[in-house]
Design an enzyme around this catalytic site. Structure first.
Site, PDB file in Angstrom:
ATOM      1  N   GLY A 163     -18.222 -46.374  -8.164  1.00  0.00           N
ATOM      2  CA  GLY A 163     -18.321 -46.483  -6.718  1.00  0.00           C
ATOM      3  C   GLY A 163     -16.964 -46.332  -6.056  1.00  0.00           C
ATOM      4  O   GLY A 163     -15.923 -46.613  -6.650  1.00  0.00           O
ATOM      5  N   PRO A 165     -15.389 -48.105  -3.827  1.00  0.00           N
ATOM      6  CA  PRO A 165     -14.509 -49.271  -3.810  1.00  0.00           C
ATOM      7  C   PRO A 165     -13.744 -49.461  -5.119  1.00  0.00           C
ATOM      8  O   PRO A 165     -12.572 -49.852  -5.109  1.00  0.00           O
ATOM      9  CB  PRO A 165     -15.475 -50.444  -3.566  1.00  0.00           C
ATOM     10  CG  PRO A 165     -16.632 -49.832  -2.854  1.00  0.00           C
ATOM     11  CD  PRO A 165     -16.784 -48.478  -3.470  1.00  0.00           C
ATOM     12  N   TYR A 166     -14.396 -49.161  -6.242  1.00  0.00           N
ATOM     13  CA  TYR A 166     -13.737 -49.307  -7.545  1.00  0.00           C
ATOM     14  C   TYR A 166     -12.624 -48.278  -7.698  1.00  0.00           C
ATOM     15  O   TYR A 166     -11.535 -48.592  -8.192  1.00  0.00           O
ATOM     16  CB  TYR A 166     -14.768 -49.149  -8.664  1.00  0.00           C
ATOM     17  CG  TYR A 166     -14.246 -49.446 -10.045  1.00  0.00           C
ATOM     18  CD1 TYR A 166     -14.090 -50.762 -10.483  1.00  0.00           C
ATOM     19  CD2 TYR A 166     -13.931 -48.422 -10.926  1.00  0.00           C
ATOM     20  CE1 TYR A 166     -13.620 -51.038 -11.762  1.00  0.00           C
ATOM     21  CE2 TYR A 166     -13.461 -48.684 -12.200  1.00  0.00           C
ATOM     22  CZ  TYR A 166     -13.308 -49.996 -12.618  1.00  0.00           C
ATOM     23  OH  TYR A 166     -12.837 -50.257 -13.889  1.00  0.00           O
ATOM     24  N   VAL A 167     -12.880 -47.046  -7.267  1.00  0.00           N
ATOM     25  CA  VAL A 167     -11.851 -46.007  -7.315  1.00  0.00           C
ATOM     26  C   VAL A 167     -10.642 -46.436  -6.484  1.00  0.00           C
ATOM     27  O   VAL A 167      -9.486 -46.341  -6.920  1.00  0.00           O
ATOM     28  CB  VAL A 167     -12.418 -44.657  -6.815  1.00  0.00           C
ATOM     29  CG1 VAL A 167     -11.315 -43.608  -6.717  1.00  0.00           C
ATOM     30  CG2 VAL A 167     -13.528 -44.172  -7.747  1.00  0.00           C
ATOM     31  N   LYS A 170      -8.749 -49.493  -8.216  1.00  0.00           N
ATOM     32  CA  LYS A 170      -7.934 -49.179  -9.389  1.00  0.00           C
ATOM     33  C   LYS A 170      -6.719 -48.330  -9.027  1.00  0.00           C
ATOM     34  O   LYS A 170      -5.674 -48.425  -9.671  1.00  0.00           O
ATOM     35  CB  LYS A 170      -8.789 -48.505 -10.459  1.00  0.00           C
ATOM     36  CG  LYS A 170      -9.793 -49.454 -11.110  1.00  0.00           C
ATOM     37  CD  LYS A 170      -9.130 -50.704 -11.706  1.00  0.00           C
ATOM     38  CE  LYS A 170     -10.103 -51.560 -12.483  1.00  0.00           C
ATOM     39  NZ  LYS A 170      -9.457 -52.784 -13.054  1.00  0.00           N
TER      40      LYS A 170
END
Length: 262
Positions: A163, A165-167, A170
């Protein structure tokens, strides 16, 4: 809870060191806990799931290592401060930190992602790493040396099936790692991140259960057409934490089966 076992044999890569590991109740964190202890470190284990955390600690002690199970949530600075304090009280120092706790989602387009999901992903991955660094780094000042490894992801370098937000989170972890490396290098502290590819963890298994078609997607762009075992990532964290990586800091080291190389 402090479990005191026999000292590990001298000569390990982390012999005589004290290492704090977050997300240590399963997956990469648990694998790193066992490996770091086998390499001579006293390990301080942090995760939310107390029962599973204690089980990992007891396994280490039964194998002749030293382990302190310190349950807590990296999202809360007071929890992190308490765990770092427990490490200092139990072992007198902190030499190594492996900030591995993380959380993310896959399969949802940005415009369909709830704000609550965005907030949780940012809290665990970004605020969690921030909280850890703010408490761990000062604990390393007295010895004039230290090594920190933050778990990032291929999603921190390129867009993946994770998703949005995760990209974003990180990418932030890698940026925070570089900033910390620059600011604390003159105090003898090295700070690096791991660009981790698809790894057989609970997070990945949960994603595959919800979206079976991702099995092939996760490895399609890798040179090595398989997922990593948690132990393979743990070995990379071990190397960065040891004196064998003494001239490595500010790096985002790929442990991704070649995902970011092609």
């Amino acid at each position: 809870m402090l479990d005191k076992g026999a000292e590990s044999e001298a000569g390990g890569l982390l012999s005589g060191k004290v290492a704090m590991i977050t997300g240590a109740s399963s997956g990469i964190g648990a694998a790193a806990a066992r490996l770091f202890a086998a390499e001579g470190a006293a390990v301080v284990l942090m995760a939310r799931r107390e029962d599973r955390l204690k089980k990992v600690a007891h396994e280490i002690v039964a194998s002749g290592g030293r382990a302190l199970a310190a349950p807590g949530d990296v999202v809360f600075p007071e929890d992190v401060g308490r765990v770092v304090g427990a490490a200092l009280e139990a072992f007198g120092r902190l030499d190594v930190a492996f900030n591995n706790a993380g959380w993310g989602t896959v399969g949802t387009d940005l415009h369909e992602t709830d704000d609550a999901v965005f907030e949780q992903v940012m809290d665990v991955n970004v605020r969690g790493t921030w909280n850890c660094l703010r408490h761990q780094l000062p604990a390393m000042f007295p010895s004039g040396a230290g090594a920190v490894v933050n778990t990032a992801s291929t999603a921190g370098v390129v867009a993946t099936v994770a998703g949005a937000p995760y990209v974003a989170a990180k990418h932030a972890v890698i940026g925070m790692t570089k900033a910390a490396a620059a600011q604390y290098g003159d105090r003898g502290i090295r700070v690096n991140s791991l660009v981790v590819g698809s790894t057989r963890t609970e997070l990945i298994d949960g994603a595959l259960e919800a979206h079976p078609h991702l099995q092939d997607v996760f490895v399609a762009r890798q040179i090595q057409k398989r997922m990593a075992a948690p132990e393979e990532v743990a070995h990379a964290a071990l190397w960065l934490s040891s004196s064998r990586a003494s001239f490595v800091t500010g790096a985002a080291m790929a442990v991704d089966g070649g995902r970011t190389a092609v």
